[in-house]
Design a protein around this motif. Sequence first.
Motif, PDB file in Angstrom:
ATOM      1  N   PRO A 210       0.883  -1.266   0.011  1.00  0.00           N
ATOM      2  CA  PRO A 210       0.091   0.197   0.029  1.00  0.00           C
ATOM      3  C   PRO A 210       0.914   1.257   0.043  1.00  0.00           C
ATOM      4  O   PRO A 210       1.761   1.389   0.622  1.00  0.00           O
ATOM      5  N   ASP A 211       0.371   2.205  -0.810  1.00  0.00           N
ATOM      6  CA  ASP A 211       1.025   3.524  -0.965  1.00  0.00           C
ATOM      7  C   ASP A 211       1.361   4.025   0.264  1.00  0.00           C
ATOM      8  O   ASP A 211       2.645   4.543   0.572  1.00  0.00           O
ATOM      9  N   HIS A 212       0.484   4.193   1.464  1.00  0.00           N
ATOM     10  CA  HIS A 212       0.745   5.012   2.552  1.00  0.00           C
ATOM     11  C   HIS A 212       1.798   4.215   3.359  1.00  0.00           C
ATOM     12  O   HIS A 212       2.042   4.813   4.681  1.00  0.00           O
ATOM     13  N   PHE A 213       2.307   3.057   3.464  1.00  0.00           N
ATOM     14  CA  PHE A 213       3.250   2.488   3.800  1.00  0.00           C
ATOM     15  C   PHE A 213       4.514   2.651   3.573  1.00  0.00           C
ATOM     16  O   PHE A 213       5.722   2.436   4.154  1.00  0.00           O
ATOM     17  N   VAL A 214       4.794   3.491   2.506  1.00  0.00           N
ATOM     18  CA  VAL A 214       6.004   3.715   2.014  1.00  0.00           C
ATOM     19  C   VAL A 214       6.454   5.173   2.195  1.00  0.00           C
ATOM     20  O   VAL A 214       5.743   6.181   1.923  1.00  0.00           O
ATOM     21  N   ASP A 215       7.735   5.116   2.566  1.00  0.00           N
ATOM     22  CA  ASP A 215       8.564   6.328   3.033  1.00  0.00           C
ATOM     23  C   ASP A 215       8.827   7.064   1.759  1.00  0.00           C
ATOM     24  O   ASP A 215       9.342   6.632   0.688  1.00  0.00           O
ATOM     25  N   GLY A 216       8.627   8.522   1.732  1.00  0.00           N
ATOM     26  CA  GLY A 216       8.657   9.393   0.617  1.00  0.00           C
ATOM     27  C   GLY A 216      10.135   9.777   0.699  1.00  0.00           C
ATOM     28  O   GLY A 216      10.429  10.459  -0.172  1.00  0.00           O
ATOM     29  N   ILE A 217      10.831   9.212   1.217  1.00  0.00           N
ATOM     30  CA  ILE A 217      12.594   9.621   1.097  1.00  0.00           C
ATOM     31  C   ILE A 217      13.409   8.503   0.592  1.00  0.00           C
ATOM     32  O   ILE A 217      13.981   8.625  -0.516  1.00  0.00           O
ATOM     33  N   THR A 218      12.997   7.333   1.251  1.00  0.00           N
ATOM     34  CA  THR A 218      13.693   6.176   0.782  1.00  0.00           C
ATOM     35  C   THR A 218      12.998   5.216  -0.146  1.00  0.00           C
ATOM     36  O   THR A 218      13.614   4.198  -0.864  1.00  0.00           O
ATOM     37  N   PHE A 219      11.788   5.613  -0.144  1.00  0.00           N
ATOM     38  CA  PHE A 219      10.778   4.570  -0.812  1.00  0.00           C
ATOM     39  C   PHE A 219      10.730   3.233  -0.411  1.00  0.00           C
ATOM     40  O   PHE A 219      10.591   2.256  -1.316  1.00  0.00           O
ATOM     41  N   GLU A 220      10.927   3.075   0.759  1.00  0.00           N
ATOM     42  CA  GLU A 220      10.970   1.723   1.266  1.00  0.00           C
ATOM     43  C   GLU A 220       9.758   1.621   2.341  1.00  0.00           C
ATOM     44  O   GLU A 220       9.283   2.566   2.788  1.00  0.00           O
ATOM     45  N   VAL A 221       9.262   0.327   2.914  1.00  0.00           N
ATOM     46  CA  VAL A 221       8.163   0.287   3.669  1.00  0.00           C
ATOM     47  C   VAL A 221       8.805   0.873   5.229  1.00  0.00           C
ATOM     48  O   VAL A 221       9.794   0.386   5.648  1.00  0.00           O
ATOM     49  N   MET A 222       8.197   1.839   5.739  1.00  0.00           N
ATOM     50  CA  MET A 222       8.372   2.341   6.807  1.00  0.00           C
ATOM     51  C   MET A 222       8.328   1.800   8.181  1.00  0.00           C
ATOM     52  O   MET A 222       7.558   0.638   8.356  1.00  0.00           O
ATOM     53  N   HIS A 223       9.262   1.732   8.921  1.00  0.00           N
ATOM     54  CA  HIS A 223       9.421   0.901  10.152  1.00  0.00           C
ATOM     55  C   HIS A 223       8.944   1.797  11.446  1.00  0.00           C
ATOM     56  O   HIS A 223       8.705   1.180  12.401  1.00  0.00           O
ATOM     57  N   ASP A 224       9.583   3.079  11.476  1.00  0.00           N
ATOM     58  CA  ASP A 224       9.442   3.994  12.538  1.00  0.00           C
ATOM     59  C   ASP A 224       8.707   5.221  11.983  1.00  0.00           C
ATOM     60  O   ASP A 224       9.463   6.497  11.975  1.00  0.00           O
ATOM     61  N   PRO A 225       7.486   5.402  11.475  1.00  0.00           N
ATOM     62  CA  PRO A 225       6.944   6.627  10.741  1.00  0.00           C
ATOM     63  C   PRO A 225       6.723   7.472  11.871  1.00  0.00           C
ATOM     64  O   PRO A 225       6.332   7.358  13.006  1.00  0.00           O
ATOM     65  N   VAL A 226       7.022   8.632  11.380  1.00  0.00           N
ATOM     66  CA  VAL A 226       6.762  10.228  12.000  1.00  0.00           C
ATOM     67  C   VAL A 226       6.088  11.070  11.426  1.00  0.00           C
ATOM     68  O   VAL A 226       6.588  11.071  10.172  1.00  0.00           O
ATOM     69  N   ILE A 227       5.191  12.052  11.950  1.00  0.00           N
ATOM     70  CA  ILE A 227       4.766  13.186  11.061  1.00  0.00           C
ATOM     71  C   ILE A 227       5.106  14.225  11.165  1.00  0.00           C
ATOM     72  O   ILE A 227       5.717  14.913  12.223  1.00  0.00           O
ATOM     73  N   THR A 228       5.361  14.900   9.947  1.00  0.00           N
ATOM     74  CA  THR A 228       5.650  16.383  10.187  1.00  0.00           C
ATOM     75  C   THR A 228       4.506  17.522  10.349  1.00  0.00           C
ATOM     76  O   THR A 228       3.414  17.172  10.265  1.00  0.00           O
ATOM     77  N   PRO A 229       4.946  18.771  10.585  1.00  0.00           N
ATOM     78  CA  PRO A 229       3.868  19.643  10.841  1.00  0.00           C
ATOM     79  C   PRO A 229       2.888  19.825   9.551  1.00  0.00           C
ATOM     80  O   PRO A 229       1.722  20.101   9.999  1.00  0.00           O
ATOM     81  N   SER A 230       3.269  19.476   8.616  1.00  0.00           N
ATOM     82  CA  SER A 230       2.432  19.599   7.432  1.00  0.00           C
ATOM     83  C   SER A 230       1.416  18.295   7.078  1.00  0.00           C
ATOM     84  O   SER A 230       0.696  18.360   6.357  1.00  0.00           O
ATOM     85  N   GLY A 231       1.711  17.381   8.168  1.00  0.00           N
ATOM     86  CA  GLY A 231       0.984  16.299   7.906  1.00  0.00           C
ATOM     87  C   GLY A 231       1.277  15.049   6.987  1.00  0.00           C
ATOM     88  O   GLY A 231       0.668  13.909   6.972  1.00  0.00           O
ATOM     89  N   THR A 232       2.522  15.115   6.502  1.00  0.00           N
ATOM     90  CA  THR A 232       3.166  13.838   5.882  1.00  0.00           C
ATOM     91  C   THR A 232       3.819  13.179   6.780  1.00  0.00           C
ATOM     92  O   THR A 232       4.803  13.440   7.539  1.00  0.00           O
ATOM     93  N   SER A 233       3.841  11.816   6.835  1.00  0.00           N
ATOM     94  CA  SER A 233       4.556  10.847   7.381  1.00  0.00           C
ATOM     95  C   SER A 233       5.702  10.342   6.446  1.00  0.00           C
ATOM     96  O   SER A 233       5.600   9.981   5.275  1.00  0.00           O
ATOM     97  N   PHE A 234       7.086  10.009   7.436  1.00  0.00           N
ATOM     98  CA  PHE A 234       8.158   9.674   6.857  1.00  0.00           C
ATOM     99  C   PHE A 234       8.649   8.626   7.624  1.00  0.00           C
ATOM    100  O   PHE A 234       8.436   8.823   8.954  1.00  0.00           O
ATOM    101  N   ASP A 235       9.866   7.835   7.459  1.00  0.00           N
ATOM    102  CA  ASP A 235      10.493   7.071   8.418  1.00  0.00           C
ATOM    103  C   ASP A 235      11.360   7.830   9.034  1.00  0.00           C
ATOM    104  O   ASP A 235      12.007   8.832   8.679  1.00  0.00           O
ATOM    105  N   ARG A 236      11.284   7.483  10.377  1.00  0.00           N
ATOM    106  CA  ARG A 236      12.388   8.609  11.413  1.00  0.00           C
ATOM    107  C   ARG A 236      13.762   8.837  10.873  1.00  0.00           C
ATOM    108  O   ARG A 236      14.262  10.066  10.898  1.00  0.00           O
TER     109      ARG A 236
END
Length: 284
Positions: A210-236
């Motif tokens: 699923p798209d929402h499991f994929v980190d927007g920087i590494t493009f791998e499945v996230m293990h420890d997602p964190v959210i930015t003030p703009s509402g986007t989640s990335f792997d820590r």
Amino acid sequence: MAFELKEKGNALYKDGDYTGAEELYSQAISKNSREPTFFTNRALTRTKLGKWEGVEQDARIAIDLYGQKSPSSLKSRWYLAQALLGLQRPQEAYDVAIDAYRASLAAKNPQSENLSKVILRAKQAIWAAKETTRLREMNGTLATVELLIEADLKRALDDVQGQLDRGEIGETGLREDQKALQDKAQEHIQNVREAFRISSNGDIQERIVPDHFVDGITFEVMHDPVITPSGTSFDRLGITKYVEQARVDPITRATMTVNDLRPNYALKAACEEFLTKNGWAVDW
């Protein structure tokens, strides 16, 4: 004169006359073939027309004119990646887009978000191709049926191209018919795969991340997602490194620090559950 033609082309583009705009940009290029914006404008117009070979050609010329390392070339590299996807060359599209994406992050360029979307599409296409090979190797009957569907699609696409060549339909009609045929063929393939999944008790099944499991920087499945003030989640790990260096949100480019990141517990639990049940996703 050349820039006047470009401005007229821009007006036609805004009005949705992409064929007319393409012709005016081509005239501008014939007057001045060293101006990169003429090629980028024509590349954009050709994306609207689905002329992917032309988009690739224009984008490559623009990149050369701007210079490979110039931030000004990032939009052209985005067009090039889209063209390569349209030409069914996802690995090349991924290679172009990921390199441009890293450069855009370093330059805090607004193309970062567009490039990230193309990277995800390319990676999905690469994975889908691998899955198609895997499924067809698992079951020869499935392979035969899907190949027949693809052969029928090719004949149908050739027929509508012939209609265009004979002047029976226009560019818009061609694009609409092509999309309808491709969507229908994909629907048939999905129906066939669903039937084989049911009959095999789930042994023959396409694997999807699923798209929402994929980190927007590494493009791998996230293990420890964190959210930015703009509402986007990335792997820590990835977003922390990026923010420490750039001090901005990678999507909105608004100023931020690592302290602005917040754990996304719900997404983390969902990612952990998905990875536990789908160990293959580590290789995605």
